[in-house]
Design an enzyme around this catalytic site. Sequence first.
Site, PDB file in Angstrom:
ATOM      1  N   ALA A  26       0.814  -1.209   0.000  1.00  0.00           N
ATOM      2  CA  ALA A  26       0.000   0.000   0.000  1.00  0.00           C
ATOM      3  C   ALA A  26       0.850   1.262   0.000  1.00  0.00           C
ATOM      4  O   ALA A  26       0.546   2.230  -0.704  1.00  0.00           O
ATOM      5  CB  ALA A  26      -0.932  -0.005   1.209  1.00  0.00           C
ATOM      6  N   GLU A  46      11.089   2.792   4.759  1.00  0.00           N
ATOM      7  CA  GLU A  46      10.928   1.346   4.671  1.00  0.00           C
ATOM      8  C   GLU A  46      11.986   0.662   5.526  1.00  0.00           C
ATOM      9  O   GLU A  46      13.185   0.951   5.395  1.00  0.00           O
ATOM     10  CB  GLU A  46      11.044   0.879   3.221  1.00  0.00           C
ATOM     11  N   ALA A  47      11.564  -0.256   6.395  1.00  0.00           N
ATOM     12  CA  ALA A  47      12.482  -0.909   7.325  1.00  0.00           C
ATOM     13  C   ALA A  47      13.423  -1.891   6.633  1.00  0.00           C
ATOM     14  O   ALA A  47      14.548  -2.111   7.095  1.00  0.00           O
ATOM     15  CB  ALA A  47      11.692  -1.638   8.414  1.00  0.00           C
ATOM     16  N   ASN A 103       4.464 -12.805  -1.513  1.00  0.00           N
ATOM     17  CA  ASN A 103       3.231 -13.588  -1.596  1.00  0.00           C
ATOM     18  C   ASN A 103       3.237 -14.568  -2.768  1.00  0.00           C
ATOM     19  O   ASN A 103       4.199 -14.627  -3.546  1.00  0.00           O
ATOM     20  CB  ASN A 103       2.008 -12.659  -1.652  1.00  0.00           C
ATOM     21  N   MET A 105       1.323 -14.454  -5.310  1.00  0.00           N
ATOM     22  CA  MET A 105       0.985 -13.737  -6.540  1.00  0.00           C
ATOM     23  C   MET A 105      -0.442 -13.945  -7.027  1.00  0.00           C
ATOM     24  O   MET A 105      -0.776 -13.586  -8.168  1.00  0.00           O
ATOM     25  CB  MET A 105       1.975 -14.097  -7.675  1.00  0.00           C
ATOM     26  N   HIS A 524      -3.552 -13.833   5.637  1.00  0.00           N
ATOM     27  CA  HIS A 524      -4.383 -12.722   5.166  1.00  0.00           C
ATOM     28  C   HIS A 524      -4.976 -11.936   6.337  1.00  0.00           C
ATOM     29  O   HIS A 524      -6.187 -11.808   6.463  1.00  0.00           O
ATOM     30  CB  HIS A 524      -5.519 -13.249   4.284  1.00  0.00           C
ATOM     31  N   ALA A 559      -4.261  -2.917   4.667  1.00  0.00           N
ATOM     32  CA  ALA A 559      -5.292  -3.937   4.910  1.00  0.00           C
ATOM     33  C   ALA A 559      -5.898  -3.851   6.304  1.00  0.00           C
ATOM     34  O   ALA A 559      -6.982  -4.388   6.541  1.00  0.00           O
ATOM     35  CB  ALA A 559      -4.717  -5.331   4.678  1.00  0.00           C
TER      36      ALA A 559
END
Length: 594
Positions: A26, A46-47, A103, A105, A524, A559
């Site tokens: 996201a 970003e970590a 993931n 995909m 999820h 999410a």
Amino acid sequence: MSTPSISAPDFAGHDFDYIVIGGGTAGLAVAARLSEDPNLVVGVLEAGPEALQDNAINSPGQFLQILGTKYDWQFETVPQEGLGGRALAWPRGRVLGGTSALNLMTWNRGNKEDYDAWEQLGNKGWGWDGLLPFFKKAEAFHAPDKKTQSANREYYEPGAIGTDGPVHASYSKQYSKTHQLCYDALVALGIPENKSHHAGSNVGVWTNPVSVDPDRNTRSYAAPAYYVPNSSRRNLLVLTEALAHEIILEQKSGQWTATGVRFSYGDDSFVAQASREVILSAGSVQSPQLLELSGIGNPQVLEEAGIEVRVPNPNVGENLQDHLMTVSVFEIDPNIQVKNLGAPASPFCYLPVSTAVSEEESKLLLSKVEILERSTPEKDEILRSRFDPEANLGQFEYIFELGNWNSNFHPDPSNGKRYASVLQILQYPFSRGSIHICPPNFSRKDGSRSTIATKPAIDPGYYYGEKGEVDLETMKQCMRFSDKLCKSTPLSSVVGSRVAPPSSVTSDADLRDWVARNTTTDWHPVGTCAMGGHDGIRSGVVDDRLRVYNVKRLRVVDASIMPLQISAHLQATVYAIAEKGARLILEDSVEKGT
């Protein structure tokens, strides 16, 4: 490909309009859309590292090799009482691109009713009609030619797809023999083909598209899709390997206001300022964690962790929902080639409970649902309605895959046998859990507090309590459909005996026990910073414009804002949330005249 190149001191010294915490699925989408306005300066923290050239990520066939590596946060749940005390691994992406780099995909959408339920709860604009333009905006769908479409059942609805978005979606170039056999067996069982599975109903059987660029045969994920094409923008700055510790909140005109982010790079600590908004896109695990570390959350949780309470909200980290999965394993004809064909290429099947089980079993499940305590009437009523025999919604997903996908089944590799698996995935769980920061091992005297370095306590509550009991009973009953499928022609011509659950598992009690000991997650998680809808802060964390309640200039876009789970894999929906979230941010900016 371009690599993020700004230094931490330069990032901290920059004048940002917006700072996005999390360069994942996201976060990169939001940042790319905001930075389309050259007058806005956008920073992303970003970590994880950038891994644009790493073949383990880019090659679709290596998807399982990334889990548990340096690109994975390697989270784990607390021991789950409903799973016999087991703790489950929870992979989450710690890399530029986030979990879209890890993931499997899968590229699909939920049912129209899934999103309409969000709007029914009072979240204006979040129904199917409001989200469809953003689904389409995110995707570049590669339509198959007519010959391939017919041969592999690669159907789609032209009016429901996007063709010029950043994320490539395509059908696989290779299929195993069992693809057609399984597809035909499902059709023979009376399961309808769904030739419009992206257009508001995924119920039935259809061939699964994936987020793969078919021209390059590479994974299409957030970093190459949203960052790389825009990396030359001078107003888009991305700092990787930078760990956000807390959102800086200041009192302005009597209200807590987000003004920036405290982060570390190596051993050094920095603060970056945002003049307009801080946007939290750290995902369903770490978005609530960062809110709590910043003083936003349940006062009891914060006080136990040594965090000053600034904005009390007991809903932060609550409402956790996840897809539960069991895997049946069958022996298969040794002549079937069990080899890596790239991204998963399988027929997908979504079924209502009433289709997957007998009429008698369906009535039994419905009776259990109807007596549940109504602690959250509107959400529970929506979940109850999905058990109605007339409801045509995919309560269960079935995927037939070659190979052994059950981590608890360990066959002797010397026996020469080959296996296939049926994945059974519960889509609308009643089980509810939470994610919270943990109290540190500290003495009140030394003033210690929880930090971002301490992994949060992830407690999905799988199969726990009377609501979890419904999930367990539903999973147990719907597992029997896998046996029915594998015994049906023409799939039965290559599938032999079931080995997991073993043949000794025949009674309801034995099957129930096996399900509890073998259920895992489909990874999820949603809902931990949910939209509150009609009830506002009484049941949520953000409003329907994704603004955190009682905090100015702070939003969550990922999410975690989903109030109810959907019947689909999450990837495409998260991109749609990001696209819509960016639009809302820009609209509000114009309205304020800023």
